[in-house]
Design a protein around this motif. Structure first.
Motif, PDB file in Angstrom:
ATOM      1  N   ILE A 294       9.360   4.373   5.136  1.00  0.00           N
ATOM      2  CA  ILE A 294       9.202   5.808   4.935  1.00  0.00           C
ATOM      3  C   ILE A 294      10.068   6.218   3.754  1.00  0.00           C
ATOM      4  CG2 ILE A 294       9.561   8.103   5.921  1.00  0.00           C
ATOM      5  CD1 ILE A 294       9.111   6.890   8.661  1.00  0.00           C
ATOM      6  N   VAL A 295       9.490   6.944   2.821  1.00  0.00           N
ATOM      7  CA  VAL A 295      10.225   7.501   1.691  1.00  0.00           C
ATOM      8  C   VAL A 295      10.045   9.014   1.745  1.00  0.00           C
ATOM      9  CG1 VAL A 295      10.451   7.588  -0.810  1.00  0.00           C
ATOM     10  CG2 VAL A 295       9.884   5.419   0.304  1.00  0.00           C
ATOM     11  N   SER A 296      11.149   9.718   1.907  1.00  0.00           N
ATOM     12  CA  SER A 296      11.128  11.172   2.068  1.00  0.00           C
ATOM     13  C   SER A 296      11.400  11.857   0.743  1.00  0.00           C
ATOM     14  CB  SER A 296      12.179  11.598   3.102  1.00  0.00           C
ATOM     15  OG  SER A 296      12.402  12.990   3.057  1.00  0.00           O
ATOM     16  N   VAL A 297      10.433  12.635   0.259  1.00  0.00           N
ATOM     17  CA  VAL A 297      10.644  13.370  -0.995  1.00  0.00           C
ATOM     18  C   VAL A 297      11.727  14.435  -0.813  1.00  0.00           C
ATOM     19  CG1 VAL A 297       9.566  14.734  -2.812  1.00  0.00           C
ATOM     20  CG2 VAL A 297       8.291  12.863  -1.753  1.00  0.00           C
ATOM     21  N   PRO A 298      11.703  15.241   0.260  1.00  0.00           N
ATOM     22  CA  PRO A 298      12.821  16.177   0.453  1.00  0.00           C
ATOM     23  C   PRO A 298      14.172  15.463   0.557  1.00  0.00           C
ATOM     24  CG  PRO A 298      11.005  16.760   1.896  1.00  0.00           C
ATOM     25  CD  PRO A 298      10.668  15.423   1.292  1.00  0.00           C
ATOM     26  N   GLY A 299      14.159  14.261   1.135  1.00  0.00           N
ATOM     27  CA  GLY A 299      15.399  13.511   1.262  1.00  0.00           C
ATOM     28  C   GLY A 299      16.029  13.174  -0.075  1.00  0.00           C
TER      29      GLY A 299
ATOM     30  N   ILE B 210       0.863  -1.187   0.000  1.00  0.00           N
ATOM     31  CA  ILE B 210       0.000   0.000   0.000  1.00  0.00           C
ATOM     32  C   ILE B 210       0.890   1.225   0.000  1.00  0.00           C
ATOM     33  CG2 ILE B 210      -1.829   1.258   1.186  1.00  0.00           C
ATOM     34  CD1 ILE B 210      -2.605  -1.403   2.543  1.00  0.00           C
ATOM     35  N   CYS B 211       0.800   2.015  -1.059  1.00  0.00           N
ATOM     36  CA  CYS B 211       1.595   3.236  -1.191  1.00  0.00           C
ATOM     37  C   CYS B 211       0.701   4.440  -0.896  1.00  0.00           C
ATOM     38  CB  CYS B 211       2.168   3.358  -2.596  1.00  0.00           C
ATOM     39  SG  CYS B 211       3.251   1.990  -3.081  1.00  0.00           S
ATOM     40  N   TYR B 212       1.223   5.375  -0.130  1.00  0.00           N
ATOM     41  CA  TYR B 212       0.452   6.543   0.285  1.00  0.00           C
ATOM     42  C   TYR B 212       0.937   7.792  -0.433  1.00  0.00           C
ATOM     43  CZ  TYR B 212      -1.229   3.496   4.012  1.00  0.00           C
ATOM     44  OH  TYR B 212      -1.797   2.467   4.719  1.00  0.00           O
ATOM     45  N   ARG B 213      -0.014   8.558  -0.949  1.00  0.00           N
ATOM     46  CA  ARG B 213       0.310   9.742  -1.746  1.00  0.00           C
ATOM     47  C   ARG B 213       0.909  10.865  -0.901  1.00  0.00           C
ATOM     48  NH1 ARG B 213      -5.053   8.294  -3.629  1.00  0.00           N
ATOM     49  NH2 ARG B 213      -4.903   7.232  -5.648  1.00  0.00           N
TER      50      ARG B 213
ATOM     51  N   ARG C 103      -2.863  10.469   1.615  1.00  0.00           N
ATOM     52  CA  ARG C 103      -1.753  10.765   2.530  1.00  0.00           C
ATOM     53  C   ARG C 103      -1.838   9.930   3.817  1.00  0.00           C
ATOM     54  NH1 ARG C 103      -1.925  15.572   6.181  1.00  0.00           N
ATOM     55  NH2 ARG C 103       0.207  16.144   6.787  1.00  0.00           N
ATOM     56  N   PHE C 104      -0.723   9.290   4.172  1.00  0.00           N
ATOM     57  CA  PHE C 104      -0.696   8.425   5.352  1.00  0.00           C
ATOM     58  C   PHE C 104      -1.152   9.178   6.595  1.00  0.00           C
ATOM     59  CE2 PHE C 104       0.914   6.225   8.981  1.00  0.00           C
ATOM     60  CZ  PHE C 104       1.019   4.890   8.633  1.00  0.00           C
TER      61      PHE C 104
ATOM     62  N   HIS D 225       3.350  -1.263   4.088  1.00  0.00           N
ATOM     63  CA  HIS D 225       2.898   0.115   3.921  1.00  0.00           C
ATOM     64  C   HIS D 225       4.098   0.981   3.557  1.00  0.00           C
ATOM     65  CE1 HIS D 225      -1.073  -0.634   5.876  1.00  0.00           C
ATOM     66  NE2 HIS D 225      -0.378  -1.589   6.476  1.00  0.00           N
ATOM     67  N   VAL D 226       3.953   1.797   2.518  1.00  0.00           N
ATOM     68  CA  VAL D 226       5.019   2.706   2.103  1.00  0.00           C
ATOM     69  C   VAL D 226       4.474   4.133   2.197  1.00  0.00           C
ATOM     70  CG1 VAL D 226       6.646   3.365   0.303  1.00  0.00           C
ATOM     71  CG2 VAL D 226       5.944   0.960   0.537  1.00  0.00           C
TER      72      VAL D 226
END
Length: 255
Positions: free
Chosen positions: A144-149, A6-9, A37-38, A114-115
């Protein structure tokens, strides 16, 4: 064995999580779906306090957290209005624990991954050098995948930082994208980069791979599962062909 992902926007970012989920579904033996969004889907009463507790105080201070009422109010506003959040680094493991606790018990098992794609900057503590390091992802449940990261964690060419400092001294702000791209040799991603979605695909696959195989990352540069420490390596691994090393192509290749 992972049966469902499950990927969260992350609606405040340019990351197209639906496109990432489609890419993933072609490569893994699991059903893949997307949710909103999670932090909206799994909101709990104490989540703002948990974010406040996970705030990194200083790059060289292992202890985290700020329980002042104003900080908690800030985190409450950031949950409600995520576009107003920014400039804060969080302990990725602390955030992961908070989000795991927010998951419904029936979905907490490792057969459902869960992502959470987040618009927050996350880091992990480095015992080897006594400082915090920004990360693109923290693997586990949830991942956790960080877009700013993606923009901030891997090191950019040295000239990038010199040009940014030079521009700040002259004008007091960050140089425009075209200035950086024209004056700095080497390839790198910066905020709202149009390549963001493609680059994040591999980081989401890394979250699946570690649960499925028990092995984190790949040591072969150029593979989507490689944990790049520099932007040149990130671009080589995530945006150039071939997608995988021979070993991981047998697992995830589509040819």
């Amino acid at each position: 064995m992972v049966e469902r992902v499950i990927c969260y926007r992350a609606p405040t970012t340019v990351a197209d999580v639906d496109a990432i989920a489609d890419w993933l579904a072609e490569r893994v033996d699991a059903t893949v779906e997307t949710r909103e969004r999670f932090l909206d889907v799994h909101r709990t009463d104490g989540l703002a306090e948990r974010f406040a507790e996970a705030r990194v105080r200083s790059p060289y201070d292992r202890d985290t957290g700020n329980a002042m009422l104003g900080t908690i109010r800030y985190e409450e506003r950031a949950l409600e209005n995520p576009e107003r959040e920014g400039g804060v680094l969080y302990d990725g493991v602390g955030i992961q624990r908070a989000l795991n606790a927010a998951l419904p018990a029936a979905e907490r098992g490792l057969e459902t991954l869960h992502v959470a794609v987040l618009d927050r900057a996350i880091g992990t503590w480095g015992d080897h050098d006594g400082r915090w390091h920004k990360r693109v992802n923290v693997l586990g449940q949830p991942a956790i995948v960080s877009v700013p990261g993606l923009y901030e964690a891997p090191a950019k060419p040295e000239e990038y930082y010199k040009e940014k400092q030079r521009h700040a001294l002259l004008s007091g702000d960050t140089p425009p994208r075209e200035v950086l791209e024209n004056r700095v040799d080497g390839e790198f991603l910066i905020e709202d980069d149009p390549r963001t979605t493609d680059a994040l695909c591999g980081y989401v696959l890394q979250a699946y791979d570690v649960l499925e195989t028990g092995e984190a990352f790949c040591d072969r540069e150029g593979c989507r599962l490689y944990n790049a420490h520099y932007h040149e390596g990130l671009i080589e691994a995530q945006l150039r062909d071939p997608e995988f090393c021979d070993e991981h192509d047998r697992l995830y290749g589509t040819a």
